[in-house]
Design an enzyme around this catalytic site. Structure first.
Site, mmCIF file in Angstrom:
data_model
loop_
_atom_site.group_PDB
_atom_site.id
_atom_site.type_symbol
_atom_site.label_atom_id
_atom_site.label_comp_id
_atom_site.label_asym_id
_atom_site.label_seq_id
_atom_site.Cartn_x
_atom_site.Cartn_y
_atom_site.Cartn_z
ATOM 1 N N LYS A 298 2.592 7.872 8.000
ATOM 2 C CA LYS A 298 3.046 7.449 6.722
ATOM 3 C C LYS A 298 4.099 8.424 6.339
ATOM 4 O O LYS A 298 3.988 9.585 6.655
ATOM 5 C CB LYS A 298 2.018 7.407 5.732
ATOM 6 C CG LYS A 298 2.530 7.168 4.404
ATOM 7 C CD LYS A 298 1.171 6.979 3.456
ATOM 8 C CE LYS A 298 1.355 6.658 2.027
ATOM 9 N NZ LYS A 298 0.124 6.693 1.301
ATOM 10 N N SER B 151 -0.992 2.368 -0.771
ATOM 11 C CA SER B 151 0.307 2.633 -0.646
ATOM 12 C C SER B 151 0.745 2.767 0.715
ATOM 13 O O SER B 151 2.010 2.868 1.453
ATOM 14 C CB SER B 151 1.095 3.971 -1.426
ATOM 15 O OG SER B 151 0.283 4.861 -1.042
ATOM 16 N N SER C 34 -5.322 4.220 -0.895
ATOM 17 C CA SER C 34 -4.080 3.800 -0.286
ATOM 18 C C SER C 34 -4.114 3.621 1.041
ATOM 19 O O SER C 34 -3.519 3.269 1.906
ATOM 20 C CB SER C 34 -2.811 4.688 -0.608
ATOM 21 O OG SER C 34 -2.212 4.344 -1.720
HETATM 22 N N1 GLN Z 1 -2.931 2.415 -6.278
HETATM 23 C C1 GLN Z 1 -2.903 3.686 -6.187
HETATM 24 C C2 GLN Z 1 -1.888 4.349 -7.191
HETATM 25 O O1 GLN Z 1 -0.746 3.832 -7.433
HETATM 26 C C3 GLN Z 1 -2.899 4.357 -5.004
HETATM 27 C C4 GLN Z 1 -2.720 5.609 -4.710
HETATM 28 C C5 GLN Z 1 -2.879 6.139 -3.452
HETATM 29 O O2 GLN Z 1 -3.817 6.071 -3.036
HETATM 30 N N2 GLN Z 1 -1.958 7.060 -2.912
HETATM 31 O O3 GLN Z 1 -2.261 5.510 -7.592
#
Ligand code: GLN
Length: 470
Positions: free
Chosen positions: A73, A148, A172
């Site tokens: 990532k 994400s 995420s």
């Molecule tokens: N949907 C969560 C957020 O926007 C996901 C965050 C993550 O795990 N990086 O904070």
């Protein structure tokens, strides 16, 4: 024709000469080229990956990840390579060191084939918050892959790499795994060093794995976990996660929260399939019990108060001087900073910085930040109580299957509410996994979430392995 099913099978084929690392790399590069429309990679390290494969093909298999082709990532540093967190503010920035997790992958012979698209700084649930265009879901390209770590999940699902590192601050890894139909493991907070991971919410952030099989995820966790002098929150214990054998007559105590399975936001099909699975587990002799969990409505607000607070502090370093692109507007220092940040950050990131700054401001600190810390403490206590009587909590990952592109991103609050079942594990630090076991009538996959007590990944992986084999 190269075909990947698991690291074990791949290594067996390498040993018998049925395939080579070079063939595997060529296959992935070809597939990446053919799947450009998914937009899952921001950059492909084609030459480097081929060179590494050629080198590995001259050696016997030594490393646990010999020739395993992985993506990372784009918020995980890899020395000498660009890392942007899918943000314009970091575009063109080159990592000066590698994340500990990346160092460990390389040491065990992994081939890193490229960096993968994600929501900007990990903020989002659909991958539509990337500054470099959204990723498409390989199961149906009208739909999002989840976020994400959307690029990573989509790439694994589409066979563009064998596994990937994602990060999970609030789901995420698990959410895109759920939407794409792969395995997504979020380890216990601190299990994997955060050194070299671009911080979002430091007391939540955790590197995780997207893979085809539970045993592949376990093997990768084995490699990347462990103490690290560069991260004082890394768990000091060294554990091994690769022996997933468990006797087939092992009976577990499994909890579920009726509040979640019957939640008013949940797609009825998801609810029904999870309830059926719970019944089947009961038939198999496991103890399956409902547990009252009366803090559900506080989960999302607590998560968004604390993570935005941490993010507003973590992201203050991007000022165009120490990091990031500098604007040409140089009237005075303040307007220079303002221009850099206004041009560099996307809408959602700005929203969170403002929210975080607000909840930390003198007049509201106690009402929001302190209160949320207290609720986090309560959540932690209640969760520990659950694990006194149970081995696992079984739950959905998301109230819905992957939405269509553009369907959800107009309403940030609705998007935040979709995180209701995943952020719990990050608030409490427990490990959790998403297993690709279900199919929706829309033909989209969805997963089952299983969580265990802190540092209990080995049991979690064993149980998951068992579930997947059934
Ligand atoms: N949907 C969560 C957020 O926007 C996901 C965050 C993550 O795990 N990086 O904070």
């Amino acid at each position: 024709m190269f075909n990947f099913s698991s690291i074990d099978d791949y290594h067996a084929d390498l040993k018998t000469g049925k395939t080579t690392c070079m063939q595997a790399v060529q296959h992935c590069l070809f597939s990446i080229e053919n799947s450009k429309h998914l937009n899952s990679f921001l950059e492909v390290f084609a030459e480097e990956a081929s060179a590494k494969a050629a080198e590995l093909d001259k050696q016997p298999i030594k490393g646990k990840l010999h020739g395993v082709i992985m993506g990372i990532k784009d918020n995980i540093c890899y020395k000498g390579h660009e890392v942007s967190a899918s943000s314009k503010i970091l575009q063109g920035f080159t990592s000066v060191y590698s994340a500990t997790a990346v160092e460990r992958l390389l040491k065990e012979g992994a081939i890193i084939i490229g960096r993968q698209n994600c929501d900007e700084f990990g903020m989002g649930s659909t991958n539509e918050n990337s500054a470099f265009e959204p990723v498409l879901n390989p199961n149906n390209t009208d739909h999002v892959p989840g976020g994400s770590s959307g690029g990573s999940a989509a790439a694994v699902k589409a066979g563009l790499c064998m596994a990937a590192l994602g990060t999970d601050t609030g789901g995420s890894v698990r959410l895109p795994a759920d939407f794409c139909g792969v395995v997504g493991l979020k380890p216990t907070y601190g299990r994997v060093s955060r050194h070299g991971l671009i911080a979002y919410g430091s007391s939540f952030d955790q590197i995780g794995v997207l893979a085809y099989t539970v045993s592949d995820a376990a093997r990768i966790l084995d490699v990347i976990s462990g103490p690290d002098e560069f991260d004082s929150t890394a768990i000091s214990q060294i554990n091994s996660f690769t022996d997933l054998r468990s006797s087939t007559d092992k009976r577990y105590r499994i909890a579920y929260f009726p509040d979640w399975v019957e939640h008013n936001s949940i797609d009825p099909e998801i609810s029904v399939q999870i309830k059926t699975l719970l019944q089947n587990l009961k038939h198999d002799g496991h103890e399956v019990e409902p547990v009252d969990f009366n803090l559900t409505e506080y989960i999302v607000p607590t998560y968004y108060i604390l993570t935005t607070a941490e993010a507003s502090s973590n992201l203050s370093r991007y000022d165009g001087v120490r990091y990031g692109r500098a604007s040409t507007e140089k009237k005075d220092l303040t307007s220079f900073y303002q221009a850099n940040r206004a041009q560099g950050f996307g809408k959602e990131v700005k929203r969170r910085i403002m929210l975080g700054t607000f909840v930390l401001s003198a007049g509201y600190f106690d009402a929001y930040f302190t209160k949320a810390q207290q609720v986090r403490q309560l959540l932690h206590q209640q969760t520990q109580l659950v694990f006194k009587n149970f081995d696992f909590i079984v739950a959905p990952n998301s109230p819905s299957v992957a939405p269509k592109l553009g369907e959800k991103n107009k309403d940030p609050l609705a998007m935040y509410m979709g995180d209701i079942f995943t952020v719990f594990a990050n608030l409490t630090g427990i490990p959790a996994i998403s297993l690709p076991v279900f199919k929706h009538s829309s033909n989209l996959p969805f997963g089952l979430q299983v969580a265990s007590a802190e540092q209990n990944e080995l049991s979690l992986l064993r149980f998951s392995h068992q579930l997947m084999q059934q």
